[in-house]
Write an enzyme that holds these catalytic residues in place. Structure first.
Site, PDB file in Angstrom:
ATOM      1  N   GLY A   1       0.817  -1.217   0.000  1.00 27.84           N
ATOM      2  CA  GLY A   1       0.000   0.000   0.000  1.00 27.84           C
ATOM      3  C   GLY A   1       0.841   1.254   0.000  1.00 27.84           C
ATOM      4  O   GLY A   1       1.884   1.314   0.651  1.00 27.84           O
TER       5      GLY A   1
ATOM      6  N   GLY B   1      -6.534   1.605  -1.753  1.00 31.98           N
ATOM      7  CA  GLY B   1      -6.653   0.235  -1.294  1.00 31.98           C
ATOM      8  C   GLY B   1      -8.040  -0.285  -0.996  1.00 31.98           C
ATOM      9  O   GLY B   1      -8.895  -0.406  -1.861  1.00 31.98           O
TER      10      GLY B   1
ATOM     11  N   LYS C   1     -10.552   0.978   0.411  1.00 33.42           N
ATOM     12  CA  LYS C   1     -11.687   1.865   0.117  1.00 33.42           C
ATOM     13  C   LYS C   1     -12.248   1.613  -1.270  1.00 33.42           C
ATOM     14  O   LYS C   1     -13.451   1.701  -1.504  1.00 33.42           O
ATOM     15  CB  LYS C   1     -11.265   3.327   0.245  1.00 33.42           C
ATOM     16  CG  LYS C   1     -11.229   3.868   1.672  1.00 33.42           C
ATOM     17  CD  LYS C   1     -10.031   3.382   2.465  1.00 33.42           C
ATOM     18  CE  LYS C   1      -8.758   4.042   2.004  1.00 33.42           C
ATOM     19  NZ  LYS C   1      -7.586   3.650   2.827  1.00 33.42           N
TER      20      LYS C   1
ATOM     21  N   LYS D   1      -0.728  -1.061 -10.514  1.00 34.33           N
ATOM     22  CA  LYS D   1       0.542  -1.604 -10.024  1.00 34.33           C
ATOM     23  C   LYS D   1       1.019  -2.812 -10.837  1.00 34.33           C
ATOM     24  O   LYS D   1       1.481  -3.811 -10.283  1.00 34.33           O
ATOM     25  CB  LYS D   1       0.426  -1.984  -8.551  1.00 34.33           C
ATOM     26  CG  LYS D   1       0.039  -0.815  -7.661  1.00 34.33           C
ATOM     27  CD  LYS D   1      -0.089  -1.203  -6.212  1.00 34.33           C
ATOM     28  CE  LYS D   1      -0.538  -0.011  -5.355  1.00 34.33           C
ATOM     29  NZ  LYS D   1      -0.722  -0.366  -3.950  1.00 34.33           N
TER      30      LYS D   1
ATOM     31  N   TYR E   1      63.563  -8.173 -45.629  1.00 39.22           N
ATOM     32  CA  TYR E   1      64.423  -7.136 -45.065  1.00 39.22           C
ATOM     33  C   TYR E   1      65.088  -7.522 -43.742  1.00 39.22           C
ATOM     34  O   TYR E   1      65.856  -6.752 -43.192  1.00 39.22           O
ATOM     35  CB  TYR E   1      63.617  -5.851 -44.848  1.00 39.22           C
ATOM     36  CG  TYR E   1      62.871  -5.397 -46.075  1.00 39.22           C
ATOM     37  CD1 TYR E   1      63.500  -5.307 -47.312  1.00 39.22           C
ATOM     38  CD2 TYR E   1      61.521  -5.062 -46.003  1.00 39.22           C
ATOM     39  CE1 TYR E   1      62.815  -4.890 -48.435  1.00 39.22           C
ATOM     40  CE2 TYR E   1      60.824  -4.648 -47.124  1.00 39.22           C
ATOM     41  CZ  TYR E   1      61.475  -4.570 -48.339  1.00 39.22           C
ATOM     42  OH  TYR E   1      60.798  -4.157 -49.453  1.00 39.22           O
TER      43      TYR E   1
END
Length: 1284
Positions: free
Chosen positions: A253, A258, A260, A480, A900
């Site tokens: 939370g 939440g 409610k 979420k 060389y």
């Protein structure tokens, strides 16, 4: 109003909102969009959602403007009617509860049905068809009160797993359930003694109850809000205990919505809680979407009653537009969500309708295995999942992960943050997945460097499960689904241990899976690339070197043969032969070198390979076609392929590569007889124009040679055909006039498929290694037959190439040389190369004297490497570098042209390879000429002195360098029957760093020190070259770890000065020398692969350096015995010869034997008569003993000459006496002492103590415990510097 807006009192503000209720009731129903304006003051309760107020004013418009807008509807026009609309119809005000109900998307997600892939249980307890709840475990029968449904108890235990389905559900409905569930789980963080979560779902009664024990909401009055705290947090939006952001919490939370929201979307919502500390039990009911509330009922708790909280709610199904919880898949999702809670909270007893969900994180994750392993056929019973299916790790008390394979073709993640199911993942998943992908990617690059694999390709094969706790997590929305918290704010750093990653790679076989996927993709790319190929009737004029058959691509395509030749010279031979058979059905295409091994290569490389593309086009091959029918074969431009390669080992390899190319893409073509070979003689023995013998292998020739005498052999002219270019045009016509004799057909055979793969697949090197070791090398192909099976070709012909390739790449244990190096040393000894010669001239001389057939450029490179004397090259170079032979700046690649630069033998060469051993060696023969020996016999194991690197077929070697002084000392101890106390440690001449043990190998460290305000690097680890190291420093500059650097390097030494600013200097001062070495990448491991040929030409894989010394010691000691025997025999012969010569000269000088005017035969007869004093036994000697006497000159009869020969005789007798009294050990000891004295005089490096090991402060990665002892502060500083 102003007063109310500036008042923080929640109740006053609520009263003000009620004041506008009359206006709200008159709102126009036509309003379709709501613009939100906040009237709450800055000091009011703040929220992370888009709604930050307690009163709302809406305007009827379609604008996205955050504030006021008067944008007109599409069909509206500006008119008096529009402008005269009532102001009350335009502006409306909503209470927070009304706004939640009106715009639920902002709070709980959509309340419309959606269809999406969601995880559910395979055997849900909710039977939708029967509308029953079925409990699978005993004693868990649950009665559901309904007249239409019953609960069923089943004895069967079906397989339980979690799998995805196309679920139909309402996200908002699932969310209000989840809000209460997460609250219950959060309570465990507040009260560690909490022990259970009990969930009851009764779909028939539309009732959901969630109960947990542990401390709940205090049953006390809130002094500010003048109501019970329970009522405030359950019945008032934006209330709760999670608003103090200065306090770090790991709960779900955050925003005060939440429970409610669950209340608002329920017809009935009740809370029941016991507060043991106050001794009260609290009960309260809300109804009508939180619109109506009953007064709380508070009673004293009974004796023994403990803390608990129970929430029961009946969702307002009308709001969600469904009739029952049985509708769609919502019950299955609620059920699975409870399994999530059980798996994430191991300490809690979680039950659903009385059934215990007894899972920990590991057992929960394994519920997904059935789907992730793509298992569609399983027995219908409980299954014990394999432990190795997933790798689990508890990174820290806050982070638990499970890593597995996803065979679904896409990345799978199941993650939880503080018990919240982050369906779409987020920063926590990305942080962990990136670590895994990075580690796997590094391993893939080492094993399959030729494959193009992106990080996303690896990620698609992963299944990642995460259960973590994050401080004050932030999400993308109130739903979420995605964590957005930055990793630095997690509250802990989830670094996956390398041991866990290594275990995952080993057990999961992800390397093989990803590589296999990449190869399949390559094939798909090839199919796409060949889909637009030219038709078979089109002549391919763009391929300039193709001489196409006249019938190719036409109606007679299947009668055509494409001759693939090894190079242009072989093409000329083929074209000369085609003058006999014609050009209608034969085409010729020359290969440039060897064909690409098409297995395990990137599609990009295949698509860009000109030879592969040309062959595919010429033959009319298509990757879409499998060529398993006669009809499909008609699409080809040629009916078969004939390989015309040299009869040597490389020619066999070319045949194999063509075979491999066709087998990899079109194996059916090989089964249908698509491939044949054209063979030519490798040796011809000619006696006359009518007497010729042809041999197709060296072994055939050697067998024939054994059947005739040396006198008969001399009657033949032997000609070696090392390449097809040796044959003349007349011989080509001869070959093609008798095709049956020269064409051999390849046919399929048992194990053909496996053997071809074994011979060419990179991942089957262990099988190739065993194949090479176990195959009988005496076998060969009988070229008199007309057909060869593919297994016979692999086992009897290609094996000889593999063996020859290993001979070229793997050194001898005895002399430490590869054949190319041995040829150079042999030619140098033969030429007595004490004066300088051009490297290019020496390579020509080597090729001439040793029958070298691989190009002088390769010899030039080998000569240059044998003369390298910089750090990390040779401890004892056998050749002298005169000119620019390369330096440590670029690891020797900066050498001048072979034209060389000059070289000669180093004096130490004959100390190491004693000339006295030359007669004992086994010299090889090629083309009838004696060449280099199969190996030399140095007095110390040169394999360890100069080391060796090489990659052969199925095996490789990597042997570090060791000190010759150390090796001499070890051998001396063995010769004196003493035990060596010191273990040999790698040693590199001129190296100033440290070498220390590291598990099963050694680690070399460079040198870095802080000098004043700068760092100075004065040595690099072995194998890292000066020029390359600048890339490391430039990377550190880019990361702002250092400011810049200056160079004072020479061709022999390293000296970098690292410049730092004040901040960087402060950070460096806090690091130890070991940490500096790690930061600046001044540490490297030495590879130990001790593979070599032993004295019997058998490949050995040894386990230790000491084992190399042991084997060398035995062989070398035997040869000292052979040397002693040889020297004694040689001295005996010399003594006899000298004695006879002296006697002969003395009898002549004394007048006992007159030689003037006499024939040779007469002199021999008188000497053999035994009548001359001193020559009584002359007749008993064979003629070769005295033949030299008759070639003496008149000057040899002088007294000076006789005295000189007498002195030689005395010396030889003394040598004979000395050797007779010695043994092999003493001979070897004398040589070793002589070598040691020479080395110590020639170079001061050999006077130093060679066993240089790391000091106590040196960095040793093998000591994991040492790493663990680093303080967290110091480690974080080092990581911070590196991460920048």
């Amino acid at each position: 109003m102003s007063k109310l807006l500036n008042n923080n009192n929640h109740k006053n503000l609520t009263n003000y909102l009620k004041f506008g209720k009359g206006i709200i009731n008159n709102l126009n129903n036509k309003s379709k969009q709501v613009g939100i304006i906040s009237f709450i003051s800055q000091s009011s309760i703040q929220s992370q959602s888009s709604i930050q107020s307690q009163s709302f004013l809406s305007i009827n418009n379609n604008s996205n403007n955050k504030y006021f807008s008067t944008k007109l509807n599409k069909n509206e026009k500006i008119s008096e009617k529009t402008t005269t609309r009532k102001i009350e119809d335009i502006y409306q005000k909503k209470t927070p509860t009304e706004h939640v109900l009106l715009r639920p998307d902002s709070y709980i997600g959509t309340i419309e049905k959606i269809e999406d892939d969601m995880w559910v249980l395979s055997n849900s307890m909710f039977n939708k068809e029967k509308k029953t709840i079925e409990l699978n475990n005993d004693n868990n029968e649950k009665n559901v009160e309904s007249t239409t449904t019953t609960t069923t108890k089943t004895n069967k235990k079906p397989l339980t797993y979690i799998h995805p389905i196309k679920a139909t559900y309402i996200p908002g409905l699932l969310k209000i359930y989840d809000e209460i569930l997460v609250n219950a789980a959060d309570n465990k963080k507040r009260d560690s003694k909490m022990s259970f979560i009990k969930v009851e779902i009764n779909p028939n009664e539309n009732s959901i109850s969630i109960m947990n024990d542990g401390k709940g909401i205090p049953v006390v009055m809130h002094q500010t809000e003048n109501c019970y705290v329970v009522e405030m947090v359950m019945g008032n939006l934006m209330s709760g205990s999670n608003f103090n952001d200065s306090e770090l919490k790991v709960v779900g939370g955050r925003n005060g919505f939440g429970a409610k929201l669950t209340n608002i979307f329920s017809k009935e919502f009740t809370v029941e809680t016991v507060d043991k500390s106050s001794g009260k039990k609290y009960f309260q009911r809300w109804s009508n979407n939180m619109g109506d509330r009953s007064e709380p009922i508070i009673t004293p708790i009974g004796e023994g009653e403990s803390d608990y909280t129970k929430i029961t709610f009946k969702p307002d199904l009308e709001k969600f537009k469904i009739k029952s919880l049985w509708d769609d898949n919502i019950l299955q999702l609620m059920e699975r969500r409870l399994y999530d809670i059980a798996g994430c909270n191991t300490e809690l007893m979680v039950t659903l309708n009385g059934k215990r969900l007894n899972y920990n994180f590991q057992s929960y994750v394994k519920l997904y295995e059935h789907h992730l392993n793509n298992s569609t056929k399983r027995e219908d019973n409980e299954e014990q999942y394999r432990e190795e299916s997933f790798e689990f790790g508890e990174i820290s008390p806050r982070w638990k992960i499970g890593i597995g394979l996803s065979e679904t073709g896409q990345f799978t993640q199941v993650s939880f943050v503080n018990s919240i199911n982050t369906v779409k993942g987020g920063t926590h998943v990305n942080f962990l997945a990136d670590q895994i992908v990075r580690y796997v990617g590094e391993k893939l690059k080492k094993k399959h460097s030729d494959l193009e694999i992106r990080p996303m390709n690896i990620k698609h094969h992963l299944a990642l499960f995460v259960n973590c706790l994050v401080d004050n997590p932030s999400f993308d929305s109130q739903s979420k689904e995605t964590l957005t918290t930055k990793p630095m704010l997690f509250g802990s750093t989830p670094e996956i241990p390398e041991s866990l990653l290594a275990q995952f790679v080993k057990n999961s076989k992800i390397i093989e899976r990803v590589a296999g996927w990449a190869l399949m993709k390559q094939k798909a790319d090839l199919i796409h690339s060949t889909s637009g190929r030219q038709s078979k009737t089109t002549l391919i004029k763009s391929i300039s070197k193709l001489d196409d058959a006249n019938w190719a691509g036409g109606l007679k395509s299947k009668e055509c043969t494409l001759i693939i030749t090894e190079g242009d010279s072989a093409k000329s031979l083929a074209l000369a032969g085609l003058s006999v058979v014609g050009r209608n059905s034969y085409g010729v295409f020359p290969l440039r070198g060897k064909l690409l091994n098409v297995r395990d290569v990137a599609s990009k490389q295949l698509l860009s390979n000109e030879e592969i593309n040309n062959l595919t086009t010429i033959l009319g091959l298509s990757h879409k076609n499998s060529y398993d029918t006669d009809e499909s074969m008609e699409d080809l431009r040629y009916g078969r392929v004939m390989i015309m390669a040299d009869q040597d080992h490389d020619g066999s390899h070319i045949k194999g590569l063509v075979m491999n190319f066709i087998h990899y893409f079109w194996p059916n073509l090989l089964k249908r007889g698509f491939l044949v070979e054209f063979v030519t003689p490798i040796i011809k023995a000619t006696k006359s124009s009518t007497q010729k013998k042809s041999f197709f292998t060296i072994k055939d020739y050697e067998k024939w040679r054994e059947t005739i005498s040396s006198d008969q052999l001399k009657q033949y002219t032997i000609k070696y055909y090392k390449g097809l270019g040796t044959s003349t045009s007349a011989e080509a016509k001869e070959y093609f006039s008798n095709l049956d004799k020269h064409v051999i057909k390849f046919i399929w055979g048992d194990e053909a498929d496996d053997l071809i793969k074994m011979a060419f697949a990179k991942d089957l090197s262990s099988l190739r290694q065993r194949w090479i070791k176990e195959t009988d090398m005496s076998q060969g192909i009988d070229h008199s037959i007309k057909e060869i099976t593919y297994p016979d070709f692999i086992n009897k012909e290609l094996i000889h190439y593999s063996w020859a390739a290993n001979l070229r790449s793997i050194p001898s244990l005895i002399d430490g040389l590869k054949p190319g190096q041995r040829k150079i040393l042999f030619a140098s000894f033969k030429r007595r190369l004490t004066n300088e010669i051009k490297v290019s001239q020496l390579s020509g001389y080597v090729a001439e004297q040793t029958s070298y057939h691989h190009g002088e450029q390769s010899l030039n490179s080998t000569i240059v490497k044998m003369a390298h004397n910089f750090v990390g090259s040779n401890n004892l170079p056998l050749l002298t570098p005169s000119g620019q032979f390369g330096t440590r700046l670029q690891g020797g690649s900066d050498s001048a042209s072979a034209r060389y630069i000059f070289t000669k033998l180093e004096p130490v060469a004959r100390y190491l390879f004693n000339e006295l051993d030359d007669p004992l060696l086994n010299y090889l023969e090629e083309e009838g000429e004696s060449i280099q020996p199969d190996y030399y016999i140095p007095i110390i194991p040169m394999l360890l002195v100069n080391g060796s690197e090489g990659i052969g077929v199925g095996m490789s070697t990597s042997i570090p360098l060791f000190s010759p002084i150390d090796i001499i000392d070890q051998l001396m101890l063995r010769l004196n029957n003493q035990v060596a106390l010191k273990k040999l440690i790698p040693w590199y001449r001129g190296f100033k760093g440290t070498i220390s043990p590291d598990r099963h190998t050694y680690r070399t460290n460079g040198v870095i020190k802080l000098v004043g305000r700068n760092l100075e690097i004065t040595e690099l680890p072995i194998g890292r070259w000066t020029s390359d190291y600048k890339e490391v420093l430039n990377d550190l500059i880019d990361k702002d770890v250092i400011k810049s650097f200056q160079e004072s390097n020479t061709e022999n030494s390293v000296h970098f000065t690292i410049l730092l600013n004040n901040n960087q200097l402060e950070q460096m001062e806090d690091l130890t020398e070991n940490e500096l070495i790690k930061l600046f990448k001044l540490s490297a491991s030495l590879n130990f692969h001790l593979t070599c040929f032993d004295e019997n030409s058998k490949i050995q894989k040894l386990e230790s350096v000491e084992e190399i010394i042991d084997q060398f010691y035995k062989v070398r000691l035997q040869f000292y015995g052979k040397r002693r025997e040889y020297l004694l025999k040689s001295l005996d012969n010399q003594i006899k010869r000298l004695t006879t010569t002296i006697q002969f000269l003395e009898v002549i000088a004394s007048g006992k034997l007159k030689i003037q005017g006499r024939s040779k035969q007469d002199l021999i007869k008188e000497l053999e008569s035994g009548e001359i004093v001193g020559f009584e036994n002359f007749g008993t000697h064979p003629p070769e003993v005295y033949q030299h006497l008759f070639s003496l000159s008149i000057l040899d009869i002088t007294k000076e000459r006789i005295d000189n020969l007498t002195n030689q005789l005395t010396k030889r007798k003394s040598e004979h006496q000395s050797i007779s009294s010695s043994d092999p050990k003493s001979l070897w000891t004398a040589d070793l002492q002589q070598l040691k004295e020479y080395l110590e005089k020639s170079d001061k490096e050999f006077q130093k103590k060679p066993l240089k090991t790391s000091s106590s402060s040196s960095f040793d990665v093998s000591s994991s415990s040492e790493s663990a002892k680093l303080s967290s502060t110091r480690k974080s500083k080092t990581d911070k510097i590196k991460s920048k």
